[in-house]
Design a protein around this motif. Structure first.
Motif, mmCIF file in Angstrom:
data_model
loop_
_atom_site.group_PDB
_atom_site.id
_atom_site.type_symbol
_atom_site.label_atom_id
_atom_site.label_comp_id
_atom_site.label_asym_id
_atom_site.label_seq_id
_atom_site.Cartn_x
_atom_site.Cartn_y
_atom_site.Cartn_z
ATOM 1 N N THR A 1 -24.921 24.200 -19.870
ATOM 2 C CA THR A 1 -24.950 22.740 -19.972
ATOM 3 C C THR A 1 -24.115 22.152 -18.852
ATOM 4 O O THR A 1 -22.993 22.612 -18.609
ATOM 5 N N GLN B 1 -26.605 14.426 -18.619
ATOM 6 C CA GLN B 1 -26.378 15.752 -19.193
ATOM 7 C C GLN B 1 -27.672 16.524 -19.079
ATOM 8 O O GLN B 1 -28.751 15.994 -19.315
ATOM 9 N N GLU B 2 -27.558 17.782 -18.710
ATOM 10 C CA GLU B 2 -28.720 18.630 -18.494
ATOM 11 C C GLU B 2 -28.443 20.012 -19.068
ATOM 12 O O GLU B 2 -27.335 20.526 -18.944
ATOM 13 N N SER B 3 -29.447 20.617 -19.696
ATOM 14 C CA SER B 3 -29.292 21.955 -20.268
ATOM 15 C C SER B 3 -30.357 22.891 -19.719
ATOM 16 O O SER B 3 -31.506 22.507 -19.573
ATOM 17 N N GLN C 1 -22.746 18.416 -17.533
ATOM 18 C CA GLN C 1 -22.580 16.981 -17.744
ATOM 19 C C GLN C 1 -21.929 16.430 -16.488
ATOM 20 O O GLN C 1 -20.874 16.912 -16.060
#
Length: 61
Positions: A14, A7-9, A16
Motif C-alpha cells: 500500500t 492511496q494505491e494498493s 499513500q
C-alpha cells in the motif's frame, strides 16, 4: 499551497502519498516486490515531474 492525497494498493503493498506545500509525504506498508516497485516508481515520478516538490518524506513504519 497544493494539498493532494492518494492511496494505491498492489497485492500486499500500500502506498499513500500526500503533497503539502512543497513536501511529498509517502507512507508505504506491505511487501515491495517487483509489481509494487513499478507502481511505486511511477507514482513518485509523477509527483516529482509535476513540479513544486522540494522535499520527500518516506515513512516505512
Amino acid at each position: 499551497m497544493r494539498d493532494d492525497a492518494t492511496q494505491e494498493s498492489t497485492g500486499n503493498f500500500t502506498l499513500q502519498s500526500t503533497v503539502r506545500d512543497a513536501s511529498l509525504e509517502l507512507v508505504v506498508a506491505g511487501e515491495l516486490d517487483m509489481a509494487a516497485a513499478f507502481s511505486f516508481e511511477s507514482k513518485v515520478d509523477a509527483h516529482l515531474t509535476a513540479g513544486g516538490v522540494e522535499a520527500v518524506v518516506l515513512d516505512l513504519a
